[in-house]
Design an enzyme around this catalytic site. Structure first.
Site, PDB file in Angstrom:
ATOM      1  N   ASP A  81       1.908   2.041   6.988  1.00  0.00           N
ATOM      2  CA  ASP A  81       1.135   3.277   7.133  1.00  0.00           C
ATOM      3  C   ASP A  81       0.066   3.169   8.206  1.00  0.00           C
ATOM      4  OD1 ASP A  81      -0.289   1.452   5.441  1.00  0.00           O
ATOM      5  OD2 ASP A  81      -1.576   3.090   4.761  1.00  0.00           O
ATOM      6  N   GLU A 176      -1.497   0.673   2.818  1.00  0.00           N
ATOM      7  CA  GLU A 176      -2.606  -0.280   2.977  1.00  0.00           C
ATOM      8  C   GLU A 176      -3.901   0.427   3.307  1.00  0.00           C
ATOM      9  OE1 GLU A 176      -5.321  -3.009   5.241  1.00  0.00           O
ATOM     10  OE2 GLU A 176      -4.394  -1.118   5.850  1.00  0.00           O
TER      11      GLU A 176
END
Length: 410
Positions: A81, A176
């Site tokens: 991400d 994350e």
């Protein structure tokens, strides 16, 4: 190697993989699933084995050992991400070869310029190939630079079997950036003794101290009435949010802190007279100071509840991760090997605390000690983000050298 880095990286950043704090799915956005599926195919193409992607979007793969020595299994991780701070949709990476060290006009129409005055480190990249945004999005070097470097390093090791190494595990994790990266990570299935996240910044970064981190959601409930007849009736929720923020020490914010200093950070504030919502992150390296910061938040809430009523302020606060130092120190050799790998490549290690978090912060507490290594990116999470391909190449070399040294020292 440089061409492969550029090709992979510029292709990867065009996939929108921003995570979403408000989503309760895993991963929180469909773009991460799309990207994970692509990487599964590319890991297989490179030649890795045991390539999997579970229902939660975690991608894992194996580079089998090419030595008879009993080498500890090591892992390399990056996250799928990108940050939520600025848009990551329709990223248009701009390649600047043989950078001259001067200002770069990212977007002439919008007059967005990356300048050495604002970013003094910029001239140090003179002569490098750097990749920037077009000024309208973030770049996503955090962490697609690290992800690219792992892919390229694995490809290199497969095509250069003269470099001996033990079994290497690779993992790409979702979410994350919102602190949920390792939430569903299967440490046992990963099967590594140690790992490294490729999620750092400039050349030489080697990090094994991280913040202790918490997130606080505050809901302020007001009473809306016609402003003409509001006396002694109206309670403005947005003003309650302002009052709360006013109780926090001004100088203990990200824009005033550095090094080992902690902070309170107002990440977002949305609302109106009836209801306002604020989201804060709380950070500190010292556990006692961290707990004290959370107590400060709770005490302000209690004071406001006593003043305005129990429902006027509602707090939800959760710990996100802790300082990994406590779990890294007992296996300090993993830091030493990374340090020696950098020195052997004429890279000066820059050991400093992570003023942020990586998946390694949580993984270290889950039984997988995981320091963090540089990737070559600068100015993460915004339109001025860029990455040096030359430094990315150095990061690939560090991955390879770490793998080689673990085998050599076994």
């Amino acid at each position: 190697m440089k061409e492969e880095l550029i090709e992979r990286f510029t292709r990867y950043v065009k996939i929108d993989t921003q995570s979403n704090e408000d989503s309760h799915t895993v991963p929180t956005t469909p773009g991460q699933i799309e990207f994970g599926k692509l990487l599964v195919e590319e890991l297989k193409e490179v030649g890795l084995t045991e390539v999997t992607m579970d229902d939660n979007g975690y991608v894992m793969a194996t580079l089998p050992a090419n030595t008879d020595k009993d080498v500890p299994v090591i892992g390399f991780l990056a996250h799928l991400d990108t940050a939520t701070d600025f848009t990551g949709k329709n990223v248009k990476p701009q390649i600047h070869e043989n950078f001259d060290g001067n200002a770069i006009t990212l977007n002439e129409e919008l007059n967005i310029v990356l300048t050495p005055e604002q970013f003094p480190e910029l001239p140090s990249y003179k002569g490098h190939t750097i990749i920037t945004t077009d000024g309208t999005t973030l770049l996503g070097a955090d962490d697609k630079a690290g992800l690219t470097e792992i892919m390229v390093a694995m490809n290199y090791l497969i095509h250069n079997p003269q470099i001996k190494h033990g079994k290497i595990r690779v993992a790409f994790t979702p979410d994350e950036e919102i602190g949920r990266g390792p939430a569903h990570f299967d440490v046992e299935a990963f099967g590594a003794s140690f790992a490294y996240t490729m999620d750092g910044g400039p050349l030489g970064g080697l990090e094994y101290e991280s913040f202790n981190a918490a997130g606080a959601k505050l809901t302020f409930n007001g009473t809306n009435t016609h402003p003409g007849t509001a006396k002694n009736k109206m309670r403005n929720a947005t003003k309650l949010a302002m009052e709360f923020n006013g109780h926090l020490p001004v100088e203990e914010a990200p824009e005033y802190t550095e090094g080992y200093e902690g902070f309170y950070h107002l990440l977002s504030l949305n609302g109106d007279v009836e209801q306002s919502k604020a989201y804060y992150i709380i950070r500190d390296f010292d556990r006692k100071n961290f707990e004290a910061r959370k107590n400060t938040i709770e005490n302000i809430v209690k004071q406001m509840q006593e003043k305005y009523g129990q429902n006027a302020v509602v707090l939800e606060m959760n710990d996100q991760y802790y300082n990994m130092l406590e779990k890294i120190e007992p296996v300090r050799e993993i830091v030493d090997i990374a340090y020696e790998a950098m020195k052997s490549l004429n890279i000066e290690p820059n050991i400093h605390p992570i003023r942020g978090g990586t998946d390694g912060s949580q993984l270290s507490y889950m039984g997988l000690p995981t320091p963090n290594i540089f990737t070559g990116g600068e100015n993460y999470h915004g339109k001025f983000e860029y990455v040096s391909v030359d430094v990315m190449e150095k990061a690939v070399q560090v991955i390879i050298e770490i793998a080689r040294r673990f085998e050599e020292q076994a």
